[in-house]
Design a protein around this motif. Structure first.
Motif, mmCIF file in Angstrom:
data_model
loop_
_atom_site.group_PDB
_atom_site.id
_atom_site.type_symbol
_atom_site.label_atom_id
_atom_site.label_comp_id
_atom_site.label_asym_id
_atom_site.label_seq_id
_atom_site.Cartn_x
_atom_site.Cartn_y
_atom_site.Cartn_z
ATOM 1 N N VAL A 94 36.069 11.923 -17.140
ATOM 2 C CA VAL A 94 36.085 11.080 -16.136
ATOM 3 C C VAL A 94 35.856 11.941 -14.629
ATOM 4 C CG1 VAL A 94 36.802 9.140 -17.197
ATOM 5 C CG2 VAL A 94 38.327 10.592 -15.655
ATOM 6 N N SER A 95 35.388 11.085 -13.618
ATOM 7 C CA SER A 95 35.332 11.915 -12.497
ATOM 8 C C SER A 95 36.319 12.660 -11.997
ATOM 9 C CB SER A 95 34.698 10.988 -11.477
ATOM 10 O OG SER A 95 35.879 10.296 -10.901
ATOM 11 N N ALA A 96 36.270 13.811 -11.525
ATOM 12 C CA ALA A 96 37.421 14.675 -10.944
ATOM 13 C C ALA A 96 38.370 13.556 -9.975
ATOM 14 C CB ALA A 96 36.972 15.923 -10.220
ATOM 15 N N GLN A 97 37.676 12.898 -9.341
ATOM 16 C CA GLN A 97 38.245 11.919 -8.213
ATOM 17 C C GLN A 97 39.486 10.944 -9.032
ATOM 18 O OE1 GLN A 97 38.811 12.496 -5.035
ATOM 19 N NE2 GLN A 97 40.214 10.723 -5.132
ATOM 20 N N GLY A 123 32.559 19.315 -18.306
ATOM 21 C CA GLY A 123 33.033 19.016 -17.222
ATOM 22 C C GLY A 123 34.524 18.088 -17.805
ATOM 23 N N THR A 124 34.727 17.416 -16.742
ATOM 24 C CA THR A 124 35.938 16.402 -17.053
ATOM 25 C C THR A 124 35.430 15.030 -17.748
ATOM 26 O OG1 THR A 124 35.716 15.419 -14.638
ATOM 27 C CG2 THR A 124 37.630 17.118 -15.266
ATOM 28 N N GLU A 177 36.800 22.148 -12.029
ATOM 29 C CA GLU A 177 36.671 21.378 -11.089
ATOM 30 C C GLU A 177 38.080 21.000 -10.563
ATOM 31 O OE1 GLU A 177 34.206 17.615 -9.211
ATOM 32 O OE2 GLU A 177 34.045 18.167 -11.161
#
Length: 178
Positions: A40-43, A37-38, A77
């Protein structure tokens, strides 16, 4: 504050590079992910990084230059955001264990150009003939319809046999699309 300071510098650099007539495209490296995944968070990426990424793309586009994003990792994402909001024209860096390049072409190839994807691990470990077969399979899946640029999935390290790298390039030259 860090995102703002770095973003200001990156936008200024993109503006300066894009303004040169001999520059044909901007290729910006910003590794945003890892295998799952990323980073840090996608947000967090959407809120703090993407507005700056969008401004870098706008700088390139002001001078009619394509913007190519190099980013390692699993960005599934946020790919729609990178394409639709940020406006990238192409993406580089694909690994078979994350998103094989043929899958990337299927998912996003009608919206952006797909660059690279000949997995560096395969370039390092396969025989020359296996590299040729592997490269041909990628070309057969990715080249039809356009929007694909043959290349390695990431930087070509010094442990990759030169003959394997040259075999990949030679398969690209030989490919007829038929």
């Amino acid at each position: 504050e860090i995102f703002n300071r770095v973003g200001e510098l990156e936008v200024a650099a993109c503006e300066a590079m894009a303004s040169h007539e001999k520059v044909g495209a901007l290729i910006i490296g910003d590794d945003m992910g890892h295998k799952h995944g990323t980073l840090v968070s996608a947000q967090v990426i959407r809120e703090y990084a993407m507005p700056w990424d969008k401004r870098m793309v706008e700088a390139a586009h002001r001078y009619d230059k394509p913007y190519i994003l190099h980013s390692c990792g699993n960005l599934s994402e946020i790919m729609d955001d990178l394409i639709d909001y940020v406006g990238i024209d192409a993406k580089h860096s694909y690994e078979d264990v994350i998103t094989p390049v043929a899958e990337a072409k299927r998912l996003w190839g009608d919206r952006i150009a797909i660059c690279g994807g000949v997995d560096v691990d395969k370039l390092a470990r396969l025989s020359e003939e296996e590299v040729r077969k592997y490269t041909r399979r990628i070309l057969e899946k990715c080249a039809p319809g356009g929007g694909y640029l043959l290349g390695s999935g990431n930087s070509v390290a010094n442990y990759i046999p030169v003959d394997n790298y040259l075999a990949m390039l030679d398969e690209g030259v030989r490919y007829s699309g038929g």
